[in-house]
Design a protein around this motif. Structure first.
Motif, short mmCIF file in Angstrom:
data_model
loop_
_atom_site.label_atom_id
_atom_site.label_comp_id
_atom_site.label_asym_id
_atom_site.label_seq_id
_atom_site.Cartn_x
_atom_site.Cartn_y
_atom_site.Cartn_z
N PHE A 1 0.82 -1.21 0.00
CA PHE A 1 0.00 0.00 0.00
C PHE A 1 0.86 1.26 0.00
O PHE A 1 1.76 1.42 0.81
CB PHE A 1 -0.91 0.02 1.23
N THR A 2 0.59 2.15 -0.95
CA THR A 2 1.14 3.50 -0.96
C THR A 2 -0.04 4.46 -1.07
O THR A 2 -0.90 4.30 -1.93
CB THR A 2 2.09 3.71 -2.16
N ALA A 3 -0.09 5.44 -0.20
CA ALA A 3 -1.22 6.37 -0.19
C ALA A 3 -1.35 7.05 -1.55
O ALA A 3 -0.37 7.45 -2.16
CB ALA A 3 -1.03 7.40 0.91
N SER A 4 -2.58 7.17 -2.02
CA SER A 4 -2.85 7.93 -3.24
C SER A 4 -3.71 9.13 -2.87
O SER A 4 -4.18 9.26 -1.74
CB SER A 4 -3.57 7.05 -4.27
N LEU A 5 -3.92 10.01 -3.83
CA LEU A 5 -4.68 11.23 -3.57
C LEU A 5 -6.03 10.93 -2.93
O LEU A 5 -6.48 11.63 -2.02
CB LEU A 5 -4.89 12.00 -4.87
N ILE A 6 -6.70 9.89 -3.41
CA ILE A 6 -8.05 9.60 -2.94
C ILE A 6 -8.07 9.16 -1.48
O ILE A 6 -9.08 9.30 -0.78
CB ILE A 6 -8.71 8.53 -3.84
N ASN A 7 -6.93 8.65 -0.97
CA ASN A 7 -6.86 8.17 0.41
C ASN A 7 -6.17 9.13 1.37
O ASN A 7 -6.08 8.85 2.55
CB ASN A 7 -6.09 6.84 0.47
N MET A 8 -5.68 10.26 0.87
CA MET A 8 -4.88 11.15 1.69
C MET A 8 -5.73 12.17 2.44
O MET A 8 -6.79 12.59 1.98
CB MET A 8 -3.87 11.92 0.82
N ASP A 9 -5.22 12.60 3.58
CA ASP A 9 -5.80 13.68 4.36
C ASP A 9 -4.81 14.84 4.43
O ASP A 9 -3.62 14.67 4.11
CB ASP A 9 -6.12 13.19 5.78
N PRO A 10 -5.27 16.03 4.86
CA PRO A 10 -4.34 17.15 5.03
C PRO A 10 -3.30 16.82 6.09
O PRO A 10 -3.61 16.07 7.02
CB PRO A 10 -5.25 18.29 5.50
N PRO A 11 -2.07 17.36 5.98
CA PRO A 11 -1.61 18.27 4.92
C PRO A 11 -1.02 17.54 3.71
O PRO A 11 -0.73 18.16 2.71
CB PRO A 11 -0.53 19.08 5.64
N GLU A 12 -0.85 16.20 3.81
CA GLU A 12 -0.23 15.46 2.71
C GLU A 12 -1.04 15.57 1.43
O GLU A 12 -0.48 15.68 0.33
CB GLU A 12 -0.07 13.98 3.10
N HIS A 13 -2.36 15.57 1.55
CA HIS A 13 -3.20 15.61 0.36
C HIS A 13 -2.99 16.88 -0.43
O HIS A 13 -2.83 16.85 -1.66
CB HIS A 13 -4.68 15.46 0.75
#
Length: 406
Positions: free
Chosen positions: A89-101
């Motif tokens: 698993f690597t976080a993608s835009l759809i799974n990210m929260d602030p501030p990473e998103h």
């Protein structure tokens, strides 16, 4: 503030099948009448909060206390195979929260500006014309899904990303598996891993020799700004864009065509004035809301929405389809009205996670509908609507095939 312990509507278990392809399940109206936030069931036996009205859906989607991370405990899972596994698993835009998103979205948002989309317009028009040429030269009836709806957005997103279109059968079959709510966890994991392996090799090839496409430009940009390439994040980005970039638009082309053919008075509006097609696209997006559960979230803190307290760790279904049929937001909401001009729908989501490729989707739909009905003005369905194979088992609503003739 009210806190409802056992609402009368708790017996509804989501996702609900669309009893009619042109209308949401009748339970949606009952839920809205009962209140903007109602407790509902999930396939695994757990519960979640359903947000049923447009104002509250938009409020929730702009509140940072609701997480988009599908791996957070409590996030509502609507597939029979249960919660996704964290393999590779690597976080993608759809799974990210602030501030990473926000930071990750800013890296790529320049690829989807209105200006860049307009630069793609001639090529998209060429692709559409070529496929309609093939339809007119082929047998009748034709399957619009395989002849136009699916290949046009697939070819567009492949060219944009730099993915060989010759491999479309491979990624389309894996996409279908991932979006089917009925498949086993094992089949879902296998489809994910096969897609990841494919994109892992593709990104590695582009790292060795960057090409003039979205992935190649991201590689050069990351090297210039950060000194190195985040390989896994690019694989994750390619995965998301490839999956979302063809499935959503393909299904909207098919559904929009059916709706227009079944409402000839509405079809005449865009035939007589192509300048109204963009408004027509907005209305069709609102009318169908094909990715209605992309707006699911989980609360990370106690939050009050619509007079209801939602506790930290509780899942939330932002029912965008219900919100887009909310009579307080759209007069005569169950009617298809191409001149409605209501762009405040949430078919693309809302807030920080609003669909990255919405400008591309709008342009593709506008070009397809204008060109299709101009070049094949006598187009008609080759089967009754009630015999068409709608995707009642998929996470993105649409059609498996669409027989048409002229």
């Amino acid at each position: 503030m009210t806190e409802v312990a056992e609402p009368a509507t708790r017996g509804e278990v989501f996702p609900l099948e669309r009893s009619c392809p042109f209308a949401p399940p009748p339970a949606y109206e009952k839920l809205r009448e009962a209140g903007p936030v109602q407790r509902v069931g999930l396939p695994d036996g757990s519960d979640a909060w359903a947000i049923t009205r447009l104002e509250e859906v938009r409020e929730m989607l702009t509140d940072p206390r609701f997480s988009s991370n599908r791996f957070n405990p409590g996030f509502p899972i609507l597939t029979k195979s249960g919660r996704p596994q964290r393999r590779r698993f690597t976080a993608s835009l759809i799974n990210m929260d602030p501030p990473e998103h926000g930071a990750a979205r800013r890296e790529v948002v320049g690829e989807f500006t209105v200006k860049r989309m307009k630069a793609l317009q001639p090529r998209i028009q060429q692709i559409v014309d070529e496929h309609i040429d093939a339809i007119l030269a082929g047998p009748k009836p034709a399957d619009l899904v395989s002849a136009l709806s699916l290949p046009v957005p697939s070819l567009v997103i492949c060219e944009q990303l730099g993915v060989p279109y010759a491999d479309h059968d491979f990624f389309q079959s894996r996409s279908s598996t991932l979006l089917n709510r009925e498949v086993t966890q094992e089949a879902r994991i296998q489809a994910v891993e096969e897609m990841q392996d494919y994109l892992d090799k593709l990104v590695a090839t582009k790292e060795a020799d960057p090409t003039d496409d979205l992935l190649g430009r991201q590689i050069l940009k990351q090297r210039e700004e950060h000194g190195d390439v985040d390989h896994d994040s690019l694989v994750s980005l390619a995965f998301l864009l490839l999956l979302a970039g063809h499935e959503t638009t393909a299904n909207m082309i098919s559904l929009g065509t059916v709706a227009l053919l079944e409402n000839p008075d509405q079809l005449e509006i865009i035939k007589n004035d192509p300048g109204k097609t963009l408004d027509a696209v907005e209305e069709l997006l609102r009318y169908f809301t094909i990715a209605e559960f992309a707006t699911s979230r989980v609360a990370t803190e106690d939050v009050e929405i619509g007079g209801q307290l939602i506790r930290a760790g509780e899942g939330v279904l932002g029912l965008s389809y219900s919100g887009n049929r909310d009579e307080t937001a759209f007069e005569d909401a169950d009617k298809l009205d191409l001149e409605r001009g209501a762009r405040h729908h949430v078919a693309f989501g809302f807030g920080p996670h609003q669909c990255l490729g919405q400008n591309l989707a709008r342009m593709e739909l506008q070009i397809v509908f204008d060109t299709l009905f101009r070049r094949i003005p006598e187009l008609k369905l080759a089967a009754p609507v009630d015999q068409l194979p709608f995707k009642h088992d998929a996470q993105i609503f649409g059609l498996y095939c669409l027989p048409v003739t002229w």
